[in-house]
Design a protein around this motif. Sequence first.
Motif, PDB file in Angstrom:
ATOM      1  N   ARG A   5      65.179 150.573 200.240  1.00 47.25           N
ATOM      2  CA  ARG A   5      64.879 151.847 199.590  1.00 47.25           C
ATOM      3  C   ARG A   5      66.145 152.436 198.983  1.00 47.25           C
ATOM      4  O   ARG A   5      66.159 152.870 197.837  1.00 47.25           O
ATOM      5  CB  ARG A   5      64.313 152.810 200.620  1.00 47.25           C
ATOM      6  CG  ARG A   5      62.897 153.254 200.318  1.00 47.25           C
ATOM      7  CD  ARG A   5      62.445 154.358 201.236  1.00 47.25           C
ATOM      8  NE  ARG A   5      63.110 155.580 200.895  1.00 47.25           N
ATOM      9  CZ  ARG A   5      63.851 156.281 201.755  1.00 47.25           C
ATOM     10  NH1 ARG A   5      64.007 155.882 202.986  1.00 47.25           N
ATOM     11  NH2 ARG A   5      64.428 157.385 201.362  1.00 47.25           N
ATOM     12  N   ARG A  37      68.762 150.941 198.111  1.00 44.41           N
ATOM     13  CA  ARG A  37      69.194 150.110 197.006  1.00 44.41           C
ATOM     14  C   ARG A  37      68.449 150.500 195.729  1.00 44.41           C
ATOM     15  O   ARG A  37      69.030 150.597 194.654  1.00 44.41           O
ATOM     16  CB  ARG A  37      68.941 148.637 197.340  1.00 44.41           C
ATOM     17  CG  ARG A  37      69.446 147.689 196.299  1.00 44.41           C
ATOM     18  CD  ARG A  37      70.917 147.857 196.141  1.00 44.41           C
ATOM     19  NE  ARG A  37      71.458 146.944 195.165  1.00 44.41           N
ATOM     20  CZ  ARG A  37      72.736 146.614 195.080  1.00 44.41           C
ATOM     21  NH1 ARG A  37      73.568 147.118 195.923  1.00 44.41           N
ATOM     22  NH2 ARG A  37      73.153 145.792 194.155  1.00 44.41           N
ATOM     23  N   ASN A  38      67.132 150.733 195.889  1.00 43.66           N
ATOM     24  CA  ASN A  38      66.342 151.131 194.733  1.00 43.66           C
ATOM     25  C   ASN A  38      66.822 152.446 194.157  1.00 43.66           C
ATOM     26  O   ASN A  38      66.948 152.606 192.949  1.00 43.66           O
ATOM     27  CB  ASN A  38      64.861 151.284 195.127  1.00 43.66           C
ATOM     28  CG  ASN A  38      64.204 149.944 195.274  1.00 43.66           C
ATOM     29  OD1 ASN A  38      64.695 148.955 194.757  1.00 43.66           O
ATOM     30  ND2 ASN A  38      63.089 149.906 195.977  1.00 43.66           N
ATOM     31  N   GLU A  49      70.042 151.896 192.334  1.00 45.82           N
ATOM     32  CA  GLU A  49      69.902 151.272 191.034  1.00 45.82           C
ATOM     33  C   GLU A  49      69.277 152.196 190.026  1.00 45.82           C
ATOM     34  O   GLU A  49      69.528 152.077 188.838  1.00 45.82           O
ATOM     35  CB  GLU A  49      69.084 149.983 191.167  1.00 45.82           C
ATOM     36  CG  GLU A  49      69.917 148.936 191.845  1.00 45.82           C
ATOM     37  CD  GLU A  49      69.283 147.582 191.859  1.00 45.82           C
ATOM     38  OE1 GLU A  49      68.073 147.491 191.571  1.00 45.82           O
ATOM     39  OE2 GLU A  49      69.994 146.634 192.177  1.00 45.82           O
ATOM     40  N   ALA A  50      68.461 153.132 190.529  1.00 41.86           N
ATOM     41  CA  ALA A  50      67.871 154.091 189.607  1.00 41.86           C
ATOM     42  C   ALA A  50      68.855 155.195 189.276  1.00 41.86           C
ATOM     43  O   ALA A  50      68.540 156.109 188.548  1.00 41.86           O
ATOM     44  CB  ALA A  50      66.598 154.683 190.228  1.00 41.86           C
ATOM     45  N   GLU A 100      55.815 152.586 199.297  1.00 42.69           N
ATOM     46  CA  GLU A 100      56.235 151.208 199.025  1.00 42.69           C
ATOM     47  C   GLU A 100      55.234 150.200 199.551  1.00 42.69           C
ATOM     48  O   GLU A 100      54.714 150.330 200.645  1.00 42.69           O
ATOM     49  CB  GLU A 100      57.587 150.921 199.697  1.00 42.69           C
ATOM     50  CG  GLU A 100      58.757 151.606 199.047  1.00 42.69           C
ATOM     51  CD  GLU A 100      59.073 152.902 199.757  1.00 42.69           C
ATOM     52  OE1 GLU A 100      58.277 153.297 200.612  1.00 42.69           O
ATOM     53  OE2 GLU A 100      60.085 153.513 199.442  1.00 42.69           O
ATOM     54  N   THR A 154      62.433 140.716 195.630  1.00 41.64           N
ATOM     55  CA  THR A 154      63.324 141.807 196.003  1.00 41.64           C
ATOM     56  C   THR A 154      64.355 141.367 197.023  1.00 41.64           C
ATOM     57  O   THR A 154      65.528 141.663 196.915  1.00 41.64           O
ATOM     58  CB  THR A 154      62.518 142.973 196.607  1.00 41.64           C
ATOM     59  OG1 THR A 154      61.419 143.238 195.767  1.00 41.64           O
ATOM     60  CG2 THR A 154      63.383 144.204 196.745  1.00 41.64           C
ATOM     61  N   HIS A 204      55.309 147.376 191.123  1.00 41.33           N
ATOM     62  CA  HIS A 204      55.740 148.219 192.217  1.00 41.33           C
ATOM     63  C   HIS A 204      55.709 147.512 193.553  1.00 41.33           C
ATOM     64  O   HIS A 204      56.182 148.045 194.539  1.00 41.33           O
ATOM     65  CB  HIS A 204      54.857 149.470 192.291  1.00 41.33           C
ATOM     66  CG  HIS A 204      55.092 150.388 191.145  1.00 41.33           C
ATOM     67  ND1 HIS A 204      56.271 151.048 190.966  1.00 41.33           N
ATOM     68  CD2 HIS A 204      54.312 150.722 190.101  1.00 41.33           C
ATOM     69  CE1 HIS A 204      56.198 151.758 189.863  1.00 41.33           C
ATOM     70  NE2 HIS A 204      55.039 151.583 189.308  1.00 41.33           N
ATOM     71  N   GLN A 213      57.019 145.122 196.134  1.00 40.97           N
ATOM     72  CA  GLN A 213      58.285 144.448 196.370  1.00 40.97           C
ATOM     73  C   GLN A 213      58.016 143.161 197.120  1.00 40.97           C
ATOM     74  O   GLN A 213      57.348 143.157 198.144  1.00 40.97           O
ATOM     75  CB  GLN A 213      59.183 145.344 197.211  1.00 40.97           C
ATOM     76  CG  GLN A 213      59.263 146.732 196.608  1.00 40.97           C
ATOM     77  CD  GLN A 213      60.569 147.381 196.877  1.00 40.97           C
ATOM     78  OE1 GLN A 213      61.614 146.751 196.755  1.00 40.97           O
ATOM     79  NE2 GLN A 213      60.525 148.627 197.246  1.00 40.97           N
TER      80      GLN A 213
END
Lengths: 382, 446
Positions: free
Chosen positions: A372, A374-375, A378-379, A212, A237, A37, A39
């Motif tokens: 954030r 981007r995460n 992607e999720a 984060e 990252t 977790h 980054q």
Amino acid sequence: MGSVCCSQQHGRADSDEIEQTAEIEDRIERESKAEEHIQKLLLLGSSDSGKSTIFKQIKLLFQNGFDDAELKSYIPVIHANIYQTIKILFDGSKELSQSFSDSSRFHVSDENKEIGERLSEIGSRLEFPYLTPEIVEEIETLWQDNAIQETLSCSNKLQVPHCAHYYIENLQRLSNPGYVPTKEDVLYARVRTTGVVEIQFSPVRENKRSGEVYRLFDVGGQRNEKRKWIHLFEGVTAVIFCAAINEYDQTLLENETNHLMETKELFEWVLKQPCFEKTSFMLFLNKFDLFEEKVLKVPLNVCDWFKDYQPASSGKQEIEHAYEFVKKKFEELYFRSTSPDCVDRVFKIYRTNALDQKLVKKTFKLVHETLRRRNLFEAGLL
Amino acid sequence: MPMLQPSKKNGFLGGGDGRVLDLDTAVKDGVLGGVGGGGLGTGVLEKLDLNKMIEELNLSTVPSVFICPISLEPMTDPVTLCTGQTYEKSNILKWLGMGHYTCPTTMQELWDDMLTPNNTLYQLICTWFSQQYVQMKKRSENAQGRASELLSTLKRVKGQARIQTLKELQQLVSNHSTARTAVVDEGGVALLSSLLGPFTSYAIGSEVIATLVNLTLCSDSKANLMQPSKVSAVIDVLNEGSIDAKLNCVRLIETLMDDKGFRAETISSHSLLVALMRLIRDKRHPNGHFPGLALLKSISIHNELRILILNIGAAPQLIELIPFLNPECIELALFTLEALSSTSQGKQALKDCPKTIPTMVKLLMRISEICTAHALSILLSVCKLAPEECSSVAVETGIAAKLLLVIQSGCSQILKQQAAELLKLCSLNYSDTMFLSKCKLTRTIQ
């Protein structure tokens, strides 16, 4: 009897071992999960691009800053910087007086020459004496010599660090016996980063609940052999690449390469590395304040890369125009060096001034937001 | 004879979509007499106003008793037949004029052709619409006032408060034209534009853009928005926004491109094109394909931007996409590809992509004449670049028969000439008999 006792002890030791192993494995699993977790951010850039200053700023913003002991530990560095600066200027004036036809303006006055030689000698040592009031006076006298000022104006040919002005102005304060460096003093301090430095932090937000965790790496010091260890940063990252855009007219005396061209090559190289195929790239066009001052006086075309630049207006508009040109050049370079399947990487350009804490904070907030999103993307949540 | 009973339960008048017009509230609200009810003298004036109100309100929740059964529109001149059914006068006259002598809803034969004006219903309709109108006007004025308030708040606040203010303003502007005028008149556009810059966060950027697309922007405002740092902010949102935010960006960019002061270099950005291609390729949100492709087409019109489009590898991506697009989208994609094929890099890129020729051949005479024209032009460009190599591929995919179809069809002369030219080019490497065999309709076409 003895053997029975032995085997009993064995049994106990075994179960202890098993328990310990299980505990260790448990911890490894927990920590690896936690690691996932975190980054990781990697600071890259050519020397003097401001990476370490950014690093210090993050430390000041999101960690507990520097405590007294850490601040005091910078005193030798600051003093060293002062000696180095005055040495560079003095030696530089001698060099320039040899290479320029109207050399008289670089001739230090005779009284000051002696001071100059002495200070230059100190500056070449490995350890520096503490700044005493006498030395401070000498430095100030030398600084005010016309030749030194002339040399300063030609600083693009030398390696005069940006901190020069700042430290000389504050010389009295810096030489006080009970001197404790301020945050700003520390930000200006220039020391070559050796090895890898890292800090872990959590960006604090308005609602304080930010899960984060970031770990920032500064690998500044290594100049060569990058290809050997760069792959260790696979899975990072984001890469924060710092480029000092005011360096477009600065050359290295040794090999006459332009600083900005060196940055350009480095950027190209980093972009092509397979380990960064999926990494987001945040380009910090740094030292914008110095760029602002310079661009109106020194045209951009002195740098080969910018030779097709044409000034469009004047004043503030011109600064913006010049900045946009530089930004576009970097963008072009990015897309030229990116293969079609990597084109979906996040790539953003930010203008920064690493010494301005507020700006760094604002910039980092945007970086954090982008990562954030981007995460989430992607999720599949966006 | 089945009679249509109007639903009358306990004094309620059935309304449309659950809107009940009951007697009590009707009395209280003054729908029955009182407010707005006038004598016959004001009939004509009211009728004009009524038409205007109906059009302006454009409501979907009009009570069903006010609706003419023939046109399904609200009645402005209700008349009742002898069967007791009420219709809009012009509509029932048309019905009777066509020779029918029955009541359209009950199917009964009319024993009396008199059309009685239904004054009661007319009054009710007028009153109801007037009420709705007054309420809407009030809401609009409120919207206008609120919009002004929000603009002044926006100048003061920061952080979360700023985001909230923007959100509310965006809602107002998209729902009320009065709010839109208020914002434009009070310099709101400049204020909103000033929020776009190098440090704009996503939350603010997306709301500002969502608001701006609803406003009419004058030439000066557009020029202001075309500053590089603001364009960058828009491109950022296009890159990482939600689908709605992206669509807003596309709309905004198109508006900017419409201005006569527009210069192509404003949008000469690789990031913009990458973001656009991502939108076009996003399978999760097909509603983005058409707007994205439309913008790409507009961009490809500019010569200097074509190189950028090619640099990001858009040509092969578009070719790969075409089989999955609907016809309107295909036409846009083909336009762009043809524009790209006019440059030498474009020709090369298209030639290098192995799927170009088969895809183009399939499209000939498939969708529309325009598509065929584009596909033909692209094929010509590519085949001329490497005649031997390309023509063999083309022939194998059945181009010959397709070209013959074009020549024999009702397409324009230019098209036929191009087809003939291409046919000749392709046939150069084949003997006559070989080529003839390739001209037969093959399975590819069927």
